[in-house]
Design a protein around this motif. Structure first.
Motif, PDB file in Angstrom:
ATOM      1  N   THR B 176      11.965   9.021   6.126  1.00  0.00           N
ATOM      2  CA  THR B 176      12.348   7.432   6.127  1.00  0.00           C
ATOM      3  C   THR B 176      13.768   7.345   5.368  1.00  0.00           C
ATOM      4  OG1 THR B 176      11.376   7.141   3.824  1.00  0.00           O
ATOM      5  CG2 THR B 176       9.946   6.803   5.799  1.00  0.00           C
ATOM      6  N   HIS B 177      14.334   6.343   5.676  1.00  0.00           N
ATOM      7  CA  HIS B 177      15.645   5.970   4.854  1.00  0.00           C
ATOM      8  C   HIS B 177      15.417   6.221   3.377  1.00  0.00           C
ATOM      9  CE1 HIS B 177      17.311   3.665   8.530  1.00  0.00           C
ATOM     10  NE2 HIS B 177      16.996   4.950   8.895  1.00  0.00           N
ATOM     11  N   GLU B 178      14.371   5.499   3.066  1.00  0.00           N
ATOM     12  CA  GLU B 178      14.021   5.623   1.332  1.00  0.00           C
ATOM     13  C   GLU B 178      13.972   7.014   1.022  1.00  0.00           C
ATOM     14  OE1 GLU B 178      12.545   2.476  -0.002  1.00  0.00           O
ATOM     15  OE2 GLU B 178      13.535   3.612  -1.762  1.00  0.00           O
ATOM     16  N   GLN B 179      13.283   8.155   1.627  1.00  0.00           N
ATOM     17  CA  GLN B 179      13.089   9.222   1.267  1.00  0.00           C
ATOM     18  C   GLN B 179      14.490  10.198   1.553  1.00  0.00           C
ATOM     19  OE1 GLN B 179      10.146  10.182   4.188  1.00  0.00           O
ATOM     20  NE2 GLN B 179       8.872  11.317   2.494  1.00  0.00           N
ATOM     21  N   ILE B 180      15.415   9.849   2.542  1.00  0.00           N
ATOM     22  CA  ILE B 180      16.565  10.474   2.729  1.00  0.00           C
ATOM     23  C   ILE B 180      17.635   9.990   1.523  1.00  0.00           C
ATOM     24  CG2 ILE B 180      18.696  10.626   3.861  1.00  0.00           C
ATOM     25  CD1 ILE B 180      17.151  10.178   6.483  1.00  0.00           C
ATOM     26  N   ALA B 181      17.599   8.579   1.045  1.00  0.00           N
ATOM     27  CA  ALA B 181      18.253   8.206  -0.262  1.00  0.00           C
ATOM     28  C   ALA B 181      17.850   8.792  -1.352  1.00  0.00           C
ATOM     29  CB  ALA B 181      17.987   6.437  -0.066  1.00  0.00           C
ATOM     30  N   LYS B 182      16.741   8.776  -1.696  1.00  0.00           N
ATOM     31  CA  LYS B 182      16.034   9.543  -2.801  1.00  0.00           C
ATOM     32  C   LYS B 182      16.580  11.111  -2.913  1.00  0.00           C
ATOM     33  CE  LYS B 182      11.706   9.586  -5.102  1.00  0.00           C
ATOM     34  NZ  LYS B 182      10.277   9.612  -5.012  1.00  0.00           N
ATOM     35  N   TYR B 183      16.626  11.879  -1.923  1.00  0.00           N
ATOM     36  CA  TYR B 183      17.000  13.266  -1.674  1.00  0.00           C
ATOM     37  C   TYR B 183      18.582  13.215  -1.866  1.00  0.00           C
ATOM     38  CZ  TYR B 183      12.513  14.495   0.242  1.00  0.00           C
ATOM     39  OH  TYR B 183      11.093  14.809   0.411  1.00  0.00           O
ATOM     40  N   MET B 184      19.403  12.103  -1.362  1.00  0.00           N
ATOM     41  CA  MET B 184      20.751  12.344  -1.761  1.00  0.00           C
ATOM     42  C   MET B 184      21.409  11.519  -3.035  1.00  0.00           C
ATOM     43  SD  MET B 184      21.801  11.211   2.305  1.00  0.00           S
ATOM     44  CE  MET B 184      23.689  11.302   1.821  1.00  0.00           C
ATOM     45  N   GLY B 185      20.305  11.017  -3.526  1.00  0.00           N
ATOM     46  CA  GLY B 185      20.810  10.347  -5.018  1.00  0.00           C
ATOM     47  C   GLY B 185      21.472   9.285  -4.631  1.00  0.00           C
ATOM     48  N   SER B 186      21.098   8.464  -3.570  1.00  0.00           N
ATOM     49  CA  SER B 186      21.837   7.377  -3.070  1.00  0.00           C
ATOM     50  C   SER B 186      20.917   6.119  -2.948  1.00  0.00           C
ATOM     51  CB  SER B 186      22.300   7.493  -1.926  1.00  0.00           C
ATOM     52  OG  SER B 186      23.182   6.496  -1.157  1.00  0.00           O
TER      53      SER B 186
END
Lengths: 225, 225
Positions: B176-186
């Motif tokens: 999810t966008h949420e997970q990607i954001a978390k992994y990217m620190g964004s």
């Protein structure tokens, strides 16, 4: 600086000094030279092996530089400190580039990277000391990272201003917003906006003639918690 | 895992294995235990000494956590990797806290921090190996820092998506966008905005049923340069 003063300096700086042979000590002394850096001068530029730098007076700023010229200050070095990240040939596991500027007129002693590396290869104590020095900088860098990524700007500026006056023991700071932004790894606009807010809150005053003056240390300190 | 398989694992993991005594090896083996972590499970939480973690299968994510719960992924560990930052009693010069989660179901072997530290105190090679492992992580962290602070978001997202598909060898990403954001620190908003832009540019497609699909790898790769 004659050999006996250099020996004394190394004895006080390197905990391994008494553990290496007389020959090794002589090698380190022969590879070392004194150098004065003018304020603002770039000393180390990326990944070449400049050597180990001992700061005797003044101060050095270690920073990262982006392709488009943005800087992030990682930490500063003061008299008695040792810079090992400038000796990439000793620290082969460090694969990133740092830049180092002389922030004031500074007197340093540089120990040649190759000579140091040769001794480190023979003596585990030398390697261990160098790694420990580098790893303690890792902690500094993580602190900066946490400050930049997680902390709100008001908190950061308050910490910066309080650090600055405790360093100079003077309630007045003679730095431009541009300089403060550079030291904080932020943008001038952000610093100016926050300064204006601090002025409106009665925490500081600012004028071209008198610089930035802290007038409510207590409330400024409350911001840092 | 019986002693002989553990011995084989340690022999392949620790370059100092043959340099320490049979007693020391036995101490390390006795202090070690196998453990399975479920996906999503927190393994290490701040500054306690969890021990040295060897990853046998799965993957671990090492991250920093702000007071208000924001996360920055520092690096990931895969089978064969070794986590030393979780052993704070061995690395006394590391003064910051990291958090570690199991990102998939993971099989690990944990070597007790105290036993390891006792051996490291006796054998410089052990200390040197541990410091070198920690310092190479320093380089990873600096890379993250550079990426977050200096790089533009389109570049970062493109790198993330390409890394992800090369890891799974599948052009579809089920995050999810949420997970990607978390992994990217964004932030999720930032990721969603950039995803929308990538879709409009014909670089990817996205749907709830099929996840994110990379359709123009060449142009996505051009963004990463």
């Amino acid at each position: 600086m004659d050999t006996s003063r250099l020996t004394e300096l190394f004895e006080n700086t390197f905990p391994f000094w008494s553990m290496v042979s007389e020959d090794d000590r002589q090698t380190l002394i022969n590879s070392s030279y004194e150098v004065s850096f003018d304020k603002g001068r770039n000393i180390h530029d990326g990944n070449e092996c400049t050597g180990i730098i001992l700061i005797r007076s003044g101060s050095l700023r270690v920073y990262m530089l982006s392709e488009d010229g943005k800087e992030i200050t990682l930490y500063r070095l003061f008299p008695g400190d040792l810079c090992v990240l400038s000796a990439s040939c000793v620290l082969s596991s460090i694969t990133f580039d740092v830049f180092i500027d002389s922030e004031e007129n500074s007197e340093c002693v540089v120990v040649g990277g190759c000579a140091y590396e040769a001794i480190a290869r023979k003596h585990p104590e030398v390697k261990i000391f160098t790694y420990e020095t580098a790893l303690s900088r890792f902690s500094d860098v993580m602190w900066v990272m946490q400050q930049i990524l997680f902390m709100s700007m008001d908190k950061r500026l308050a910490i910066f201003l309080l650090d600055e006056i405790s360093k100079t023991e003077d309630d007045t700071i003679r730095l431009t917003h541009e300089q403060i932004a550079k030291y904080m790894g932020s943008a001038r606009e952000v610093v100016s906006r926050m300064m204006k807010y601090f002025i409106s809150e009665g925490l500081i005053t600012a004028s071209r003639a008198d610089g930035i003056k802290i007038i409510d240390k207590k409330r400024l300190r409350a911001l840092t918690i």
